[in-house]
Design a protein around this motif. Structure first.
Motif, mmCIF file in Angstrom:
data_model
loop_
_atom_site.group_PDB
_atom_site.id
_atom_site.type_symbol
_atom_site.label_atom_id
_atom_site.label_comp_id
_atom_site.label_asym_id
_atom_site.label_seq_id
_atom_site.Cartn_x
_atom_site.Cartn_y
_atom_site.Cartn_z
ATOM 1 N N MET A 1 0.841 -1.178 0.000
ATOM 2 C CA MET A 1 0.000 0.000 0.000
ATOM 3 C C MET A 1 0.888 1.243 0.000
ATOM 4 O O MET A 1 1.908 1.295 0.667
ATOM 5 N N ASN A 2 0.481 2.245 -0.714
ATOM 6 C CA ASN A 2 1.186 3.507 -0.778
ATOM 7 C C ASN A 2 1.151 4.188 0.588
ATOM 8 O O ASN A 2 0.103 4.336 1.196
ATOM 9 N N ILE A 3 2.299 4.628 1.082
ATOM 10 C CA ILE A 3 2.392 5.236 2.411
ATOM 11 C C ILE A 3 1.578 6.531 2.485
ATOM 12 O O ILE A 3 1.018 6.860 3.527
ATOM 13 N N VAL B 1 -5.217 8.629 5.787
ATOM 14 C CA VAL B 1 -6.281 8.020 6.580
ATOM 15 C C VAL B 1 -5.919 8.077 8.062
ATOM 16 O O VAL B 1 -6.761 8.399 8.894
ATOM 17 N N GLU B 2 -4.664 7.798 8.376
ATOM 18 C CA GLU B 2 -4.256 7.872 9.775
ATOM 19 C C GLU B 2 -4.408 9.286 10.323
ATOM 20 O O GLU B 2 -4.786 9.461 11.474
ATOM 21 N N ILE C 1 -8.770 14.134 13.435
ATOM 22 C CA ILE C 1 -10.140 14.614 13.271
ATOM 23 C C ILE C 1 -11.136 13.732 14.025
ATOM 24 O O ILE C 1 -11.949 14.228 14.811
ATOM 25 N N ILE C 2 -11.069 12.434 13.819
ATOM 26 C CA ILE C 2 -12.015 11.525 14.461
ATOM 27 C C ILE C 2 -11.780 11.484 15.974
ATOM 28 O O ILE C 2 -12.739 11.515 16.757
ATOM 29 N N LEU D 1 -17.171 7.782 6.414
ATOM 30 C CA LEU D 1 -16.335 8.086 5.255
ATOM 31 C C LEU D 1 -14.911 7.577 5.452
ATOM 32 O O LEU D 1 -14.324 6.981 4.542
ATOM 33 N N VAL D 2 -14.350 7.800 6.634
ATOM 34 C CA VAL D 2 -12.995 7.330 6.909
ATOM 35 C C VAL D 2 -12.925 5.807 6.827
ATOM 36 O O VAL D 2 -11.993 5.246 6.245
ATOM 37 N N ALA D 3 -13.918 5.133 7.375
ATOM 38 C CA ALA D 3 -13.939 3.663 7.324
ATOM 39 C C ALA D 3 -14.010 3.169 5.876
ATOM 40 O O ALA D 3 -13.310 2.212 5.507
ATOM 41 N N GLU D 4 -14.832 3.818 5.061
ATOM 42 C CA GLU D 4 -14.934 3.425 3.653
ATOM 43 C C GLU D 4 -13.619 3.668 2.919
ATOM 44 O O GLU D 4 -13.167 2.821 2.136
ATOM 45 N N ILE D 5 -13.003 4.813 3.178
ATOM 46 C CA ILE D 5 -11.722 5.112 2.528
ATOM 47 C C ILE D 5 -10.681 4.085 2.936
ATOM 48 O O ILE D 5 -9.959 3.545 2.091
ATOM 49 N N LYS D 6 -10.611 3.811 4.219
ATOM 50 C CA LYS D 6 -9.615 2.865 4.728
ATOM 51 C C LYS D 6 -9.776 1.498 4.065
ATOM 52 O O LYS D 6 -8.793 0.849 3.705
ATOM 53 N N GLN D 7 -11.005 1.075 3.887
ATOM 54 C CA GLN D 7 -11.252 -0.217 3.252
ATOM 55 C C GLN D 7 -10.886 -0.183 1.768
ATOM 56 O O GLN D 7 -10.224 -1.085 1.266
ATOM 57 N N ARG D 8 -11.294 0.877 1.082
ATOM 58 C CA ARG D 8 -11.101 0.933 -0.363
ATOM 59 C C ARG D 8 -9.643 1.116 -0.778
ATOM 60 O O ARG D 8 -9.232 0.634 -1.829
#
Length: 88
Positions: free
Chosen positions: A1-3, A9-10, A16-17, A55-62
């Motif tokens: 995965m690209n850093i 996401v991190e 934010i979260i 949104l963050v969860a979806e991004i993290k998965q995708r």
């Protein structure tokens, strides 16, 4: 995965979260106790926090497989929501 993907996401998760979570656990409760008329406003803010989490969860998965237009659209939605919070 690209850093870069991972760091983005991190950042959202850690900054934010986590900030949203601390607001919900402390600040919002204190505000409602002192100003009960804010219940509806705070409920809307919590709803927005839930949307950010989704949104963050979806991004993290995708991003595990690829970054495509859907991922970029979700990042864009996060960004515009952050600007809305900052300006309101």
């Amino acid at each position: 995965m690209n850093i870069t993907r991972l760091l983005s996401v991190e950042h959202w998760e850690m900054r934010i979260i986590d900030h949203a979570q601390s607001e919900e656990e402390g600040f919002y409760k204190e505000k409602v106790e002192g100003e009960p008329q804010l219940v509806e406003t705070i409920a809307m803010l919590k709803r927005d926090h839930d949307l950010l989490r989704m949104l963050v969860a979806e991004i993290k998965q995708r991003i595990q497989t690829e970054v495509n237009r859907d991922v970029l659209d979700r990042f864009r939605a996060l960004f515009f929501r952050l600007i809305w919070y900052t300006c309101s």
